[in-house]
Every structure is written in structure tokens, then in C-alpha cells.
Design a protein around this motif. Sequence first.
Motif, PDB file in Angstrom:
ATOM      1  N   LYS A 145       0.830  -1.205   0.000  1.00 32.86           N
ATOM      2  CA  LYS A 145       0.000   0.000   0.000  1.00 32.86           C
ATOM      3  C   LYS A 145       0.866   1.257   0.000  1.00 32.86           C
ATOM      4  N   GLN A 146       1.975   1.231   0.715  1.00 36.45           N
ATOM      5  CA  GLN A 146       2.883   2.371   0.714  1.00 36.45           C
ATOM      6  C   GLN A 146       3.492   2.560  -0.676  1.00 36.45           C
ATOM      7  N   TRP A 147       3.910   1.459  -1.299  1.00 34.12           N
ATOM      8  CA  TRP A 147       4.503   1.496  -2.641  1.00 34.12           C
ATOM      9  C   TRP A 147       3.530   2.115  -3.647  1.00 34.12           C
ATOM     10  N   LEU A 148       2.234   1.755  -3.517  1.00 36.93           N
ATOM     11  CA  LEU A 148       1.211   2.237  -4.446  1.00 36.93           C
ATOM     12  C   LEU A 148       0.554   3.541  -4.004  1.00 36.93           C
ATOM     13  N   ALA A 149       0.932   4.062  -2.847  1.00 35.96           N
ATOM     14  CA  ALA A 149       0.341   5.286  -2.287  1.00 35.96           C
ATOM     15  C   ALA A 149      -1.168   5.139  -2.092  1.00 35.96           C
TER      16      ALA A 149
END
Length: 99
Positions: A14-18
Motif C-alpha cells: 500500500k505504501q509502494w502504491l500510495a
Amino acid sequence: MLTPTGAPPLAALKQWLAISTPAEDALLERLLVSAWQSCSAFAGAALPQDWGAAPPALAEGILRLAAHLYRERDAGDAASATPPAAIAALWRPFRALRL
């Protein structure tokens, strides 16, 4: 095909994909399992059963492949037989070679 145990690295994806909402968590978890299985097939060997036990390069490739699958989910060729080159480069040192 085996699937990993333990909590998937959903927060990292989720962090990678914002992505900050839980609306797509189920989809992202399925993509992580699919990427884990693709990594296992590419390597030609079973991965550790626990998400946290995977070597860092394999784990990073799994995360990147899940992100790639998420971004390309509406493209007609998203289910390509080979991972993108950057991901394959992370996984290649772990590939079982057959003579």
C-alpha cells in the motif's frame, strides 16, 4: 501450488502504491499471493512458507510484481508469462538451474 503463511506485506504494498484506504485490501492480498506463486515458479524452487522468511531480493520482487499487477490490472496482457525485467533480475540469482 503452495501459498505463504503469516500476514502478507500489505502495508508495504500500500505504501509502494500510495494507497491509504482499506477499500482494496482484499485485491492487494490476492495480488501478493499471486506474485509469491509467480516467484516460486520462476525460481523453480519452493519459497519459505512464511512471508517474513523470504530473502530480501525475493520479497522486493514479489512486492514489485504485485504493484505491477495492480497497475496493469485493466490491461489485456497483464497476465504475462514472464515478470518484468527488473523483477526477474531480483529473482534470477535464486533460480534453480538444471543441466
